[in-house]
Every structure is written in C-alpha cells, then in structure tokens.
Design a protein around this motif. Structure first.
Motif, PDB file in Angstrom:
ATOM      1  N   LEU A  33      43.693 -55.056  -4.467  1.00 18.32           N
ATOM      2  CA  LEU A  33      44.611 -53.929  -4.879  1.00 18.32           C
ATOM      3  C   LEU A  33      45.663 -53.899  -3.850  1.00 18.32           C
ATOM      4  N   ASN A  34      45.448 -54.746  -2.799  1.00 19.09           N
ATOM      5  CA  ASN A  34      46.655 -54.930  -1.696  1.00 19.09           C
ATOM      6  C   ASN A  34      46.770 -53.587  -1.133  1.00 19.09           C
ATOM      7  N   LYS A  35      45.830 -52.717  -1.039  1.00 13.32           N
ATOM      8  CA  LYS A  35      45.881 -51.501  -0.159  1.00 13.32           C
ATOM      9  C   LYS A  35      44.562 -50.606  -0.067  1.00 13.32           C
ATOM     10  N   LYS A  36      44.384 -50.176   0.965  1.00 11.24           N
ATOM     11  CA  LYS A  36      42.974 -49.711   1.326  1.00 11.24           C
ATOM     12  C   LYS A  36      42.660 -48.473   0.392  1.00 11.24           C
ATOM     13  N   VAL A  37      41.897 -48.559  -0.485  1.00  9.99           N
ATOM     14  CA  VAL A  37      41.439 -47.461  -1.479  1.00  9.99           C
ATOM     15  C   VAL A  37      39.860 -47.274  -1.471  1.00  9.99           C
ATOM     16  N   ALA A  38      38.892 -48.446  -0.896  1.00 11.58           N
ATOM     17  CA  ALA A  38      37.556 -48.231  -0.737  1.00 11.58           C
ATOM     18  C   ALA A  38      37.074 -48.366   0.736  1.00 11.58           C
ATOM     19  N   GLU A  39      36.047 -47.655   0.927  1.00  7.88           N
ATOM     20  CA  GLU A  39      35.597 -47.427   2.408  1.00  7.88           C
ATOM     21  C   GLU A  39      35.013 -48.591   2.783  1.00  7.88           C
TER      22      GLU A  39
END
Ligand SMILES: Nc1nc2c(ncn2[C@@H]2O[C@H](COP(=O)(O)OP(=O)(O)OP(=O)(O)O)[C@@H](O)[C@H]2O)c(=O)[nH]1
Ligand SMILES: [Mg+2]
Length: 405
Positions: free
Chosen positions: A66-72
């Motif tokens: 996703l090209n960004k931090k969404v999951a820990e």
C-alpha cells in the motif's frame, strides 16, 4: 457529477451501438464492453487475505503493497491479533484486508478469540470471502512445518469453495529474501549465490504445494522492508523494498475485474496506475485489431472509435476522474483526431492493403492495434502523468507513425 450514472450512460450508449452491429463484430465488441462494465461500473474494493506464520512479515508486506504504514509491524512478540476485515483508504482507493495472526501460533495475543487460528480465520470470512489469499513465508523458514501450513490453507480454500462456490486463488510470497546468504549482497546486485538461494527457497514452496496437490498461482520472492515516518510515509533512504511492483501486478491479474480498479488506485503511485492502464490498452487494442481484421467493410469504423473512446474514459477513471464520454471526447479533440480517428486509421489500412493484395485484413488489424495503443499512451501521458495536451499530441503522433513504417 454522479460518476456511476454518467459512467452507466457511456456503457448504455455502447450497448445500444452493439445492437446494430453485424456478427462476429457484435460478439467481440460486447465482450469488451462487458469487461469495461465490470471494471468501471461494478467496481468495489478488493478483499485480500494475508496468511503466514508469526513474524513471517505479513504486516510489513501489507504496508509495502500500500506504499504506506497501515499495519503494525512487530519484531519480538506476536503483533497482529484477531483476524478481521479492515478497510484501508478512502473513496475509490479503499482496500479490504485481513492481516491474520500467524497460523500455528501458540503465543496467541489476548484479542484472539479462537484456540485454533484456522477456525478463527474461517469465522472471519464466513460472511465476506477474500478475492485472493497471499501466503507469506519467511525465506529462512521455508522447510519448517510447511506441510501443516499448506493443510491449513487447503482447509480455508475448501471452506470458501463450500460457502461461496469459487476456487480461492493462492499466491505464495517468500518474504525477507534480503536475509538469504550472502547477506551483504544487495538484491539488485544479482549476486549469483543469492539468486540461487532465492530460487531454491521458491522451489521448496512450489514442490511442497504440488506434493499436497494444492494449486497456486506462483511463488514470488520479495523484500518488504521499509521504514515509515510519523505520518506513515515511506522514508526513501530506508526503502529496501524489492519485487513488490511485480507482486502488485500478479495480484491485479488474479482478482476479479470488479476489484481491480480500486487495487490500482490504492497505493497512489503513478507506476501502478500506468501499468494498469497499459493492461486496459492492450486488451482494447487487441479487440480493435480483431474487429478491423474481420471482413466487414465500413462497419468496423464505428465500434473501433467507440472502444477507443471507452478506453480513454477508462484511463481518465484510473487517474481519478469520472468515467465519462466527455473526458474522452475533450482529449481526443485536443489530439486533433476527433471522432474521425477510427476512420483515419481505417483509411491508412486500406491504403496499405493495396500494396499487399490479400493481406488487407491483417494489415488493417495491425494498424488498428498500433493506433489504439498510440491513443492509450498519449492518454496515460495526459491523464496520469499530468503532461499538457500538446505533449500528449506529440506522443500520439510519434506512436501512430509506427503504423506507417
Ligand atoms: N530484513 C527484513 N526484515 C523484514 C522484512 N519484512 C519484515 N521484516 C521484519 O520482520 C519482523 C516481523 O515483521 P511483521 O511484518 O511484523 O510480521 P508479521 O507476520 O506481521 O508478524 P505477526 O503479526 O506477529 O504474526 C519485523 O521486525 C520486520 O521489520 C523483509 O523483507 N526483510
Ligand atoms: Mg502482523
């Protein structure tokens, strides 16, 4: 403007045109329209399930995609708890993900509600089944308990088949391949020993699945490691991701058409949108070429032009605009090709055919293919890369001239 309604208006007018076409053009044309309808009108977020052992790199993989931090992401303890669908992103960039806790994970987090991870997963997909299952396996653990994992995957696959009646596609990903020997060699160095080790790891997974007779799409090696700043954006200096773009392509190629548009828009990167537009261009160009190659004089001009208009509308939609005829006509007008474009291409084809008696249909097919591709490439430049209409026009003319060679 209501995107859905105006989009439907375009599809409706194409369907109307189809009804007046002779066979076999009608059938070829309708297939393409049906496909565009699924992609642009029936669009919904993709549902992706990521499965693997604890610490395999599932959450990192989701972030990388996703090209960004969404999951820990966690390095020591099991980070991802209860398996449930999460909607990420907004508007037409949404994607639904189940980031599961590791299968066979004994140190289950407090939030997990089942003793057995598989049972918990089945419970979470009872109402909403995934479009694709991504099995993440750490490169250094490819031989550990693989059969047990594959059995769990087969159970989930059977569960989906019994509940929803379709065969869940499985894509295997070997994660953290940067950790394979020689560790110091960078992935893009193509170090012979590293390349060999990556191949071996993929091979073990492939043969384990085939031994247990569980079909998979393919096995892809990746590195998902990247660091993100406080707002979740990738820090370029610490971006070690490798082969993620190919993985995205493989996902798009294996999910239903109705979930491809959201997937292509989710990571917001220009390259992803360009790649997906090219997929659309390729199928449209092939269809136009097939129509041009059928021996029905004149009748093919209209469907070819109509498909090119729909294709340009589609590229505009992939860029985030509405799927409308107006966007396409405005663009084509600026290219100086107007609606006469199909006609012009056809004329060129006839001229060429005069020199190669008997090959008229083949030649016109090629011309239609190249002409459609030229329009598509110019549309990418304008809608997706943000170039001016003048630049797009130059591109169109340059690409189209290939048909004259
Ligand atoms: N070197 C390297 N490390 C990685 C890569 N992907 C993930 N990691 C690291 O591996 C550890 C585990 O990653 P996660 O993404 O949290 O793994 P997970 O499968 O989601 O873990 P759980 O949710 O606990 O099951 C973290 O320290 C990551 O930074 C990779 O491609 N290369
Ligand atoms: Mg996780």
């Amino acid at each position: 403007m209501n995107t859905e309604n105006s989009g439907s208006a375009l599809i409706n007018s194409l369907e109307e045109l189809a009804s007046s076409l002779p066979e076999p053009v009608k059938r070829i044309f309708m297939e393409e329209i049906q496909s565009m309808k699924e992609i642009f009108i029936e669009a919904r977020p993709p549902r992706i399930m990521v499965l693997g052992r604890r610490g395999a790199g599932k959450s990192s993989l989701i972030n990388a995609l996703l090209n960004k931090k969404v999951a820990e992401v966690g390095s020591v303890v099991s980070e991802t708890g209860k398996a449930s669908w999460h909607t990420i992103g907004e508007g037409d960039q949404q994607i639904e993900i189940i980031d599961t806790r590791g299968i066979g994970d004994n140190s289950r987090p407090e939030s997990a509600s089942f003793d057995d991870a598989v049972e918990e997963i089945e419970n979470s997909i009872r109402r909403k089944a995934p479009d694709i299952l991504i099995f993440a396996c750490k490169s250094k653990e490819v031989d550990a308990h693989l059969d047990k994992d594959i059995q769990a995957i087969q159970d989930i696959r059977n569960f989906v088949y019994n509940k929803n009646g379709y065969k869940l596609p499985i894509l295997c990903v070997v994660t953290q391949v940067d950790e394979l020997d020689p560790k110091r060699a960078q992935l893009w160095d193509n170090n012979t020993r590293k390349v060999e080790n990556i191949k071996t790891a993929c091979g073990v997974i492939k043969s384990s699945f085939s031994k247990l007779d569980v079909p998979i799409i393919t096995v892809m090696p990746v590195c998902a490691y990247a660091e993100y700043d406080d707002s979740g954006i990738v820090v370029e200096e610490y971006d070690e991701r490798w082969n993620i773009d190919s993985l995205k392509e493989e996902i798009i190629n294996n999910i239903p058409k109705c979930s491809q548009l959201f997937q292509a828009r989710a990571d917001q990167r220009i390259d992803t949108k360009k790649n997906y537009s090219r997929k659309l261009i390729k199928t449209t160009a092939s269809t136009c070429s097939a129509i041009a190659a059928t021996p029905i004089p004149l009748a093919d001009i209209f469907p070819i032009t109509a498909l090119q208009i729909a294709m340009v509308s589609g590229i505009a939609r992939i860029s985030g605009r509405d799927f409308t005829k107006e966007n396409a006509l405005d663009f084509l007008g600026a290219m100086g090709v107007n609606v006469g474009v199909g006609f012009a291409l056809r004329e060129a084809a006839r001229a060429a055919a005069k020199f190669i008696p008997g090959f008229g249909n083949v030649a016109s097919g090629t011309v239609a293919f190249i002409g459609t591709q030229a329009i598509g490439e110019a549309a990418i430049l304008y809608f997706i890369e943000g170039a001016s209409k003048e630049e797009a026009k130059q591109k169109y003319e340059k690409e189209r001239s290939k048909a004259e060679k």
